[in-house]
Enzyme design. Sequence first.
Site, PDB file in Angstrom:
ATOM      1  N   ASP A 176       0.879  -1.165   0.000  1.00  0.00           N
ATOM      2  CA  ASP A 176       0.000   0.000   0.000  1.00  0.00           C
ATOM      3  C   ASP A 176       0.928   1.229   0.000  1.00  0.00           C
ATOM      4  O   ASP A 176       2.111   1.100   0.379  1.00  0.00           O
ATOM      5  CB  ASP A 176      -0.859  -0.057   1.273  1.00  0.00           C
ATOM      6  CG  ASP A 176      -1.510   1.260   1.598  1.00  0.00           C
ATOM      7  OD1 ASP A 176      -2.110   1.852   0.687  1.00  0.00           O
ATOM      8  OD2 ASP A 176      -1.395   1.705   2.762  1.00  0.00           O
ATOM      9  N   ASP A 207       0.123   5.229   0.742  1.00  0.00           N
ATOM     10  CA  ASP A 207       0.015   6.231   1.811  1.00  0.00           C
ATOM     11  C   ASP A 207      -0.077   5.531   3.170  1.00  0.00           C
ATOM     12  O   ASP A 207      -0.879   4.628   3.363  1.00  0.00           O
ATOM     13  CB  ASP A 207      -1.237   7.092   1.584  1.00  0.00           C
ATOM     14  CG  ASP A 207      -1.205   8.325   2.445  1.00  0.00           C
ATOM     15  OD1 ASP A 207      -0.751   9.359   1.959  1.00  0.00           O
ATOM     16  OD2 ASP A 207      -1.609   8.235   3.623  1.00  0.00           O
TER      17      ASP A 207
HETATM   18  N1  PLP Z   1      -7.883   8.420  -1.636  1.00  0.00           N
HETATM   19  C1  PLP Z   1      -7.321   9.643  -1.595  1.00  0.00           C
HETATM   20  C2  PLP Z   1      -7.984  10.769  -2.341  1.00  0.00           C
HETATM   21  C3  PLP Z   1      -6.124   9.862  -0.894  1.00  0.00           C
HETATM   22  O1  PLP Z   1      -5.557  11.085  -0.890  1.00  0.00           O
HETATM   23  C4  PLP Z   1      -5.531   8.765  -0.215  1.00  0.00           C
HETATM   24  C5  PLP Z   1      -4.282   8.949   0.501  1.00  0.00           C
HETATM   25  O2  PLP Z   1      -3.640   9.986   0.448  1.00  0.00           O
HETATM   26  C6  PLP Z   1      -6.138   7.500  -0.273  1.00  0.00           C
HETATM   27  C7  PLP Z   1      -7.304   7.369  -0.992  1.00  0.00           C
HETATM   28  C8  PLP Z   1      -5.542   6.294   0.368  1.00  0.00           C
HETATM   29  O3  PLP Z   1      -4.438   5.855  -0.384  1.00  0.00           O
HETATM   30  P1  PLP Z   1      -3.664   4.496  -0.036  1.00  0.00           P
HETATM   31  O4  PLP Z   1      -4.486   3.345  -0.544  1.00  0.00           O
HETATM   32  O5  PLP Z   1      -2.332   4.631  -0.757  1.00  0.00           O
HETATM   33  O6  PLP Z   1      -3.493   4.467   1.442  1.00  0.00           O
HETATM   34 CA    CA Z   2      -2.787   3.358   3.203  1.00  0.00          CA
END
Ligand code: PLP
Ligand code: CA
Length: 309
Positions: free
Chosen positions: A27, A29
């Site tokens: 993953d 973020d």
């Molecule tokens: N959706 C948006 C718009 C985001 O900005 C983020 C994280 O910054 C996520 C989803 C979650 O992302 P991830 O699946 O990389 O944790």
């Molecule tokens: Ca995440």
Amino acid sequence: MTDKVCEFLKGDEVKKFVDSMETFIFDCDGVLWNGIGVIDGAVEVLHELRKLGKRVFFVTNNSSKSREDYAKKFENFGIKVSKDEIYGTSYAVAYYLKEILKFDKKVFTIGTTGMIQELDELGIPHTGSGPDLSTGGYNIKEWTNLPLDPEVGAVVCGFDEHFSYHKLIKAASYLAKDTCLFIATNCDDRFPFNSTDIVIPGTGCLVISVEAAARRKAKVVGKPERIMFDCINSRHNIDPSKACMIGDRLNTDILFGNNCGLKTILVLTGISSLEDVKLCQDSNDAHNRDCIPDFYISSIDALRLPLNP
Ligand code: PLP
Ligand code: CA
């Protein structure tokens, strides 16, 4: 209640674990980066896993960027990543429409330029992007005369900073036809953002609005659904028993990994905590129990030390 233990992986156990895996799906973020920047050790771990001949892939629910945007972001952190290693939900939408559904009509988009880029790349025509041209005010005449494109055969809902009442009217009106497909990128309720003062609503809030107006449920392509894994697997032939999913959120990343038969590792640098794991373990709800990871580590950095004895 469940007996599933979420084990702390440390020292030699990390090394044994890494040795037993061929494929690492990260993953983004909360694992590799956060709102501030790259997480300590992330760059080194990715370099070291590659040096060991491991395959690495990246799956993110964030639909705001295209694979090309993500490749640039990785490059800024000092990691060369090809488009074929990155799976974001805007790409997943385009892949799902084109490769799985063989969709051949036009899409009404609630999305960013990242989504438009992915649709363009797969040759899927679209309409609706960017800010709308509302004259403002309470204007039923304007609302009931909004132009609808007869070629639209699907509504796609992702993150959109220009989400508006006009877009909601259009999406719900297209979706009034049973034949119009309804696809959402992801259902994350909030941005991962540490503040006691402000809440930043996630794409899930936009999806719920469209679902309410349309009185229909969207097909979700992001985690925890397995579409992005199926996409990676169709190209890279992954043995799930030798693949792991590393994430920070139980109800998206860990559930996704468990749904796909992968080993799952929770890192504690993002959304979910060990208290959340305990709540899942104590729950009678099968959905919550499916969110329990096999292992946890404090951060991605914990994968590093045993790789460099
Ligand atoms: N959706 C948006 C718009 C985001 O900005 C983020 C994280 O910054 C996520 C989803 C979650 O992302 P991830 O699946 O990389 O944790
Ligand atoms: Ca995440």
